[in-house]
Structures are given as C-alpha cells and as structure tokens.
Scaffold this motif. Structure first.
Motif, PDB file in Angstrom:
ATOM      1  N   LEU A 152       9.159  11.422   0.699  1.00 37.10           N
ATOM      2  CA  LEU A 152       7.850  10.841   0.386  1.00 37.10           C
ATOM      3  C   LEU A 152       7.953   9.336   0.191  1.00 37.10           C
ATOM      4  N   LEU A 153       8.947   8.890  -0.571  1.00 39.17           N
ATOM      5  CA  LEU A 153       9.118   7.453  -0.794  1.00 39.17           C
ATOM      6  C   LEU A 153       9.397   6.730   0.525  1.00 39.17           C
ATOM      7  N   ALA A 154      10.208   7.339   1.369  1.00 40.45           N
ATOM      8  CA  ALA A 154      10.501   6.719   2.661  1.00 40.45           C
ATOM      9  C   ALA A 154       9.251   6.623   3.516  1.00 40.45           C
ATOM     10  N   ASP A 155       8.450   7.683   3.527  1.00 46.54           N
ATOM     11  CA  ASP A 155       7.204   7.650   4.300  1.00 46.54           C
ATOM     12  C   ASP A 155       6.269   6.558   3.789  1.00 46.54           C
ATOM     13  N   ALA A 160       4.215   5.387   6.991  1.00 39.92           N
ATOM     14  CA  ALA A 160       4.056   6.433   7.996  1.00 39.92           C
ATOM     15  C   ALA A 160       2.597   6.887   8.037  1.00 39.92           C
ATOM     16  N   ALA A 161       2.279   7.648   9.078  1.00 40.79           N
ATOM     17  CA  ALA A 161       0.896   8.109   9.252  1.00 40.79           C
ATOM     18  C   ALA A 161       0.598   9.213   8.244  1.00 40.79           C
ATOM     19  N   LEU A 162       0.185   8.806   7.044  1.00 43.82           N
ATOM     20  CA  LEU A 162      -0.130   9.737   5.975  1.00 43.82           C
ATOM     21  C   LEU A 162      -1.610   9.634   5.638  1.00 43.82           C
ATOM     22  N   ASN A 163      -2.126  10.627   4.930  1.00 43.99           N
ATOM     23  CA  ASN A 163      -3.469  10.523   4.383  1.00 43.99           C
ATOM     24  C   ASN A 163      -3.385  10.766   2.885  1.00 43.99           C
TER      25      ASN A 163
END
Length: 419
Positions: A152-155, A160-163
């Motif tokens: 999660l921290l890396a994303d 990253a493409a998160l919502n």
C-alpha cells in the motif's frame, strides 16, 4: 468463506468486458488473489509480496528485448505473483511469443486483455470483492500485515492507479484508521531497516496512528496525528524522531495533509518525504556542521532544493548553471582564485533573515570576520545584500550552486525527484 481466486476475478464484469484470454497458467487459476495492482511494466515486480494480480498496458514491453521480457516474467513468478494481465492492441499490438513461452515455463497465469477497460474499474471491482470476502468472517488467517502495508505504501508513494475507497479499505485492513480532522505526514528513513525507530516516535507522539514498512535502502511510514492535537504537526513529528532516532540515521518528514483530502494528498506527503530524503543524502547541507544525533529534516526545509530539482538534476543542470552564473558569477570567479567561503556565507546569511549574530554562530566565525565577508560579497556583486528585491534571486542561486556542485551527473541521475 474461501479466499477470492483468479478464476473468480475472471468472472467479474469489468474483467469480462476486457475480453481476457488465458495464455498460460491454467493450472493456477484457483490460487488465492490477495490484491490487484496496476503498474507500468518493470516497476510492478519490485513491490509485490505474493498473491497479487498485476495489470499493465504493456508499454514497457514494446521496445524491450527478448531476454528482458523473459526476465520480467521470471521476476514476477519469483515474487509469487498471482498472475499478469497485459492489455494488447494499443501500446502492444500482440503478446510477445517469449512472454507467453516464459509464463508457461514458470507456471505464471498470463492474460491478454483484448478490449480497453480502464484499469481503475478492474482494480476497484476486484479489490472491493477481495475486501468483502476478507470481511465476511472466513476462517483462514487474513493475509494483511507488514507485507500488505508495504504494498500500500509503495502504491501511494508511486501514485499508482488507486481510488479512495480502495485506499481506505486497504488502510483499514492494515489497522490504520485516521479520525475526523486527522493530519497525515509521510516519513522516510535511511540507515536502518528496522521499524522500531518509527514505533518509538509514534509512542512519543501519543495517540498517533501509523502505517510503516521496510524497503531496500529505507523505511517508509505514514503517520496520522489527531485533529485535536494543537501545534505544528511537522515540528511535532520532527521532534519525536530527533528523540527516537539513533545517531547516523537520516529522517525526512513530508508536509501535513488532511486525511479527508483524498488519496492524492496521501501520496503527496509520502512522495515529498521520499524525495526530501534523497536530497538530504545527496546534496550538501546549506549550513556547516554535523548534528550529534540523527539528521532530521523536512520537505519544507528543503522546499527550494525540491523545486530546483523537479524532473531531475541532469534535466535542470544547464538551467541551474546559467542561473548561478548570472547571479553569482563574480563570487565564483573570486572563489576560484582565492580561498574563501563567500557563496555559503551568503546563503546562510539569507536563510537566517540576514541576522549577523545567527550567521556568525552557524559559520563558527566572529562577527567582525562576517562583516568583512559581507562587505566583500557586496563589493564583488555591486549590490546590497539586504535589498528585498534581490533576496529571492540570490538565495535561489546560492541553493542552485550547492545542488549542482554537490550532485555529480552519476549521482544526480539516480535522484527520484518525483514530488
């Protein structure tokens, strides 16, 4: 209830809309999927912890050689990825034969997505299903912990493409629950792969929440301070780490953001902390001397350095050199011919409000020596240092000189100036 499998994910509407074709790994369709990530090729494998399905548009595969493509597939399999789904038809006309061959050889499920469906729709549907399954009281041990936290921290740090629902669900499963009005601060540490320093700082802060994980070369954390806490949150976190961190560590604190501001704000403070750490490690400090304990800095303390290196030092080197020469040319020519420390004296003086007492103390010289240096600077430049119209230009140029001088092309090329 059993964990969601790759076979289950293939039945989700957004995935079916992408017209997936299974090219390899049919025997592994019933393995559990811990999460679904989207990432550019070559970046995704670094932060996988096992059990993730990776989505990519295949752009990074277009110009790669056969062995590079095969190695990428092997790295995903070595990371125990649940599978790789590649969009074909846009960036990548068709799936490279060596990618399919290597996936079959290592048993990695490989999907070709033949229709364009925004990855955010796929990740949202899949991860909502995973979270729902995870909250349904299944008897297996939930797989979330430091590994999930690291992903999660890396994303977030890599934007990253998160919502936001996905971020909040993943954070909640990792035990991170920022309350109303909470302020979030990213922190990056170098010199340790032990999260105990972060834990000690959190205890000193009292009532703070934290996501923290180790990565190759550093520790990354996201802290949550209660909205009811008075005072400057950045100062509070810095003070806690000055007490908690061992000598020799370097700690960078990002800016404070509102927890309710959305996942881009969460990303911003982590990216700022990471960039600030790299600058602190590669650019000489403006002020002389080494602290007795850990070096604890912040994104606002290095705000000018961050702005000057946005996009990378090499990309800005020529521009910065021109700025330095325009503003400080006579000083540089003098220093080339005479042993002196005029440029650093100028920067320290400007950074501390042109206070002779503070500047002399930081430079470890007498006030009379400082006055002589300032007179020499004004004489060479033909201006008054205290002129308000010149302060911004002179400080920017002095900082740029330090950045360019302290980062060789080799080192600067590695700077991840992303924030």
């Amino acid at each position: 209830m059993p964990a969601l499998t790759l076979r289950d994910i293939l039945e989700l509407d957004p995935v079916r809309a992408a017209e997936p074709e299974l090219l390899a790994g049919e025997s592994a369709l019933d393995r559990p999927v811990r999460w679904v990530h989207s990432s550019e090729v070559y970046e995704g494998a670094n932060f996988l912890d096992g059990g993730e399905l990776l989505l990519t548009n295949g752009f990074g595969l277009t110009d790669a050689g056969e062995e590079v493509r095969r190695r990428y597939v092997r790295e995903l399999a070595a990371r125990d990825a649940a599978g790789l789904a590649v969009e074909v038809g846009r960036s990548l006309p068709s799936m490279p034969a060596e990618v399919t061959d290597e996936a079959r050889r290592v048993g990695l499920p490989l999907l070709a997505l033949h229709r364009v469906v925004p990855f955010v729709r796929i990740t949202e549907a899949a991860n909502r299903a995973i979270v729902a399954r995870g909250l349904s009281g299944r008897s297996v041990v939930r797989p979330w912990g430091d590994d999930h936290t690291a992903a999660l921290l890396a994303d977030l740090a890599d934007r990253a493409a998160l919502n936001q629902p996905e971020v909040e669900a993943r954070a909640a499963l990792a035990g991170f629950h920022p309350g109303p009005g909470a302020r979030l601060l990213g922190v990056s540490l170098h010199g340790t792969r032990d999260v105990s320093t972060v834990d000690r700082a959190v205890r000193l802060l009292g009532g703070a929440g934290v996501l923290r994980a180790t990565f190759p070369g550093d520790v990354l954390a996201l802290l949550s301070l209660p909205g009811s806490r008075a005072g400057d949150p950045v100062r509070a976190v810095q003070d806690a780490f000055r007490t908690a961190a061992e000598p020799g560590l370097t700690v960078a604190v990002g800016h404070a953001v509102a927890a309710g501001g959305g996942r881009l704000r969460w990303s911003d403070t982590l990216r700022a902390a990471r960039t600030t750490l790299e600058l602190a490690l590669t650019v000489p400090a403006a002020e002389p001397g080494v602290p007795d304990g850990a070096l604890v800095t912040s994104s606002r303390a290095l705000a000018l350095e961050r702005e000057l290196t946005r996009g990378g030092v090499d990309a800005n080197r020529e521009r910065l050199a021109g700025l330095v020469q325009h503003a400080l040319g006579p000083l540089l020519a003098w220093e080339a011919a005479h042993p002196s420390d005029l440029v650093r004296t100028l920067e320290v003086h400007l950074r501390h409000g042109c206070s002779p007492t503070r500047t002399a103390a930081l430079l470890h010289i007498g006030r009379q020596s400082l006055y002589q240096r300032l007179e020499r600077i004004e004489s060479l430049l033909g201006l008054e240092i205290g002129d308000p119209d010149l302060l911004g230009e002179l400080l920017t140029a002095a900082c740029a000189h330090r950045v360019v001088r302290g980062t060789s092309p080799t080192v600067a090329g590695g700077l991840r100036t992303v924030a």
